[in-house]
Design a protein around this motif. Structure first.
Motif, PDB file in Angstrom:
ATOM      1  N   GLU A   1       0.811  -1.277  -0.074  1.00 21.90           N
ATOM      2  CA  GLU A   1       0.152   0.036  -0.030  1.00 21.90           C
ATOM      3  C   GLU A   1       0.893   1.332  -0.078  1.00 21.90           C
ATOM      4  OE1 GLU A   1      -3.481  -1.281   2.801  1.00 21.90           O
ATOM      5  OE2 GLU A   1      -1.685  -2.465   3.065  1.00 21.90           O
ATOM      6  N   VAL A   2       2.085   1.352   0.303  1.00 25.98           N
ATOM      7  CA  VAL A   2       3.148   2.194   0.287  1.00 25.98           C
ATOM      8  C   VAL A   2       4.318   1.717  -0.381  1.00 25.98           C
ATOM      9  CG1 VAL A   2       4.266   3.938   1.632  1.00 25.98           C
ATOM     10  CG2 VAL A   2       2.110   3.282   2.398  1.00 25.98           C
ATOM     11  N   ILE A   3       5.087   2.195  -1.506  1.00 25.46           N
ATOM     12  CA  ILE A   3       6.009   2.129  -2.152  1.00 25.46           C
ATOM     13  C   ILE A   3       6.981   3.202  -2.051  1.00 25.46           C
ATOM     14  CG2 ILE A   3       7.060   1.127  -4.057  1.00 25.46           C
ATOM     15  CD1 ILE A   3       4.149   0.246  -5.106  1.00 25.46           C
ATOM     16  N   VAL A   4       8.231   2.857  -1.665  1.00 29.02           N
ATOM     17  CA  VAL A   4       9.355   3.957  -1.651  1.00 29.02           C
ATOM     18  C   VAL A   4      10.436   3.533  -2.687  1.00 29.02           C
ATOM     19  CG1 VAL A   4      11.195   5.145  -0.355  1.00 29.02           C
ATOM     20  CG2 VAL A   4       9.181   4.287   0.927  1.00 29.02           C
ATOM     21  N   VAL A   5      10.475   4.380  -3.635  1.00 27.43           N
ATOM     22  CA  VAL A   5      11.261   4.334  -4.855  1.00 27.43           C
ATOM     23  C   VAL A   5      12.562   5.302  -4.994  1.00 27.43           C
ATOM     24  CG1 VAL A   5       9.359   3.439  -6.307  1.00 27.43           C
ATOM     25  CG2 VAL A   5       9.877   5.677  -6.492  1.00 27.43           C
ATOM     26  N   ASN A   6      13.524   4.692  -5.264  1.00 32.09           N
ATOM     27  CA  ASN A   6      14.731   5.784  -5.480  1.00 32.09           C
ATOM     28  C   ASN A   6      14.921   6.080  -6.940  1.00 32.09           C
ATOM     29  OD1 ASN A   6      15.500   4.979  -2.722  1.00 32.09           O
ATOM     30  ND2 ASN A   6      17.265   3.747  -3.226  1.00 32.09           N
ATOM     31  N   ALA A   7      14.331   7.340  -7.107  1.00 31.92           N
ATOM     32  CA  ALA A   7      14.143   7.814  -8.438  1.00 31.92           C
ATOM     33  C   ALA A   7      14.833   8.961  -8.705  1.00 31.92           C
ATOM     34  CB  ALA A   7      12.589   7.966  -8.490  1.00 31.92           C
ATOM     35  N   GLY A   8      16.219   9.129  -8.833  1.00 34.92           N
ATOM     36  CA  GLY A   8      16.768  10.440  -9.037  1.00 34.92           C
ATOM     37  C   GLY A   8      17.333  10.374 -10.416  1.00 34.92           C
TER      38      GLY A   8
ATOM     39  N   VAL B   1      19.237   3.950 -11.199  1.00 35.59           N
ATOM     40  CA  VAL B   1      17.985   3.907 -10.494  1.00 35.59           C
ATOM     41  C   VAL B   1      16.857   4.367 -11.346  1.00 35.59           C
ATOM     42  CG1 VAL B   1      19.392   4.138  -8.240  1.00 35.59           C
ATOM     43  CG2 VAL B   1      18.192   6.002  -9.064  1.00 35.59           C
ATOM     44  N   MET B   2      15.611   4.461 -10.663  1.00 34.48           N
ATOM     45  CA  MET B   2      14.565   4.716 -11.356  1.00 34.48           C
ATOM     46  C   MET B   2      14.645   6.170 -11.744  1.00 34.48           C
ATOM     47  SD  MET B   2      11.363   2.877  -9.579  1.00 34.48           S
ATOM     48  CE  MET B   2      11.550   1.120  -9.227  1.00 34.48           C
TER      49      MET B   2
END
Length: 252
Positions: free
Chosen positions: A174-181, A192-193
């Motif tokens: 229900e909660v997603i943490v993405v590394n998106a730099g 990374v994303m």
């Protein structure tokens, strides 16, 4: 449950009565050289200060280190954290290196690790695409589960690929943490994303809240917070996306 974004990939997660410190990158602004062969060679890392005192940040019940790159596990973390704090990492190689720094309570994450009644499920990641993977090395993510909490998926330093999709399908976070730099070197592409990867995460989990971190904190970032927010607006998922500033805390 609440999540505080500290800086880069560093998070504090209060979950089922326990506090986890994740990927501690704790040096003062400008303590380390710029990562080579990438943008902003005139800027030292980290690019920004910590948003809170070091003592408050390291006040945790356990630490999770997804891999040993400097911006996830640095000298200040090694020096500041209690050597007997429970510490979880991705494999025996990383565990041994952490033990060599004096830590005495190190455990390798598995698919059925349990800490104080909280499930910690190690997930796969790919730290880039193509040949850069051999340089970037292995990484992991973690799914947190507890009967009294929402399921949280911290994807770690990975791009979008089939294993990330499988995690979402299997665990329905229900909660997603993405590394998106969208961090990059001059050759090799994204580590990374980027924006399109975040969109893919949203399409796979359209009702989940997505927190995008690992942004604007080390010199080789390529995607800004502003540009990701604009992209989310244009692709109609801004209501599900949170792009936190350093130090911000969110309750779920």
């Amino acid at each position: 449950m609440n999540i505080q974004h500290i800086r880069n990939a560093t998070l504090k997660l209060d979950y089922a009565g326990k506090t986890f410190l994740i990927d501690p990158f704790l040096a003062n602004k400008g303590a380390y050289p710029a990562f080579p062969n990438s943008a902003r060679q005139d800027q030292k890392n980290p690019l920004v200060d910590l948003p809170a005192s070091l003592d408050s940040i390291i006040d945790a019940d356990a630490v999770i280190v997804t891999h040993l790159h400097l911006d996830h596990w640095d000298d200040v973390a090694k020096e500041s954290l209690s050597k007997d704090i429970p510490l979880f990492t991705q494999n025996e190689q990383d565990a041994q290196e952490i033990k060599n720094s004096g830590f005495q309570n190190v455990e390798v994450l598995e698919e059925n690790t349990v800490f104080e009644g909280i499930q910690l499920i190690k997930t796969k990641g790919e730290h880039g695409r193509g040949p850069i993977l051999e340089i970037a090395g292995s990484v992991c993510g973690v799914v947190f589960k507890h009967e009294d909490e929402k399921t949280v998926y911290i994807a770690g330093d990975t791009v979008w690929y089939k294993e990330v999709e499988k995690v979402i399908e299997q665990h329905q976070p229900e909660v997603i943490v993405v590394n998106a730099g969208d961090n990059q070197f001059d050759e090799g592409g994204s580590l990374v994303m980027g924006a399109e990867d975040v969109l893919a995460v949203h399409e796979a989990a359209p009702t989940a809240k997505i927190l995008s971190v690992h942004m604007e904190a080390v010199n080789h970032w390529a995607l800004s917070r502003t540009d990701l927010r604009t992209f989310a607006d244009e692709h109609h998922f801004s209501a599900q996306l949170i792009v936190p500033e350093d130090g911000e805390r969110f309750v779920f």
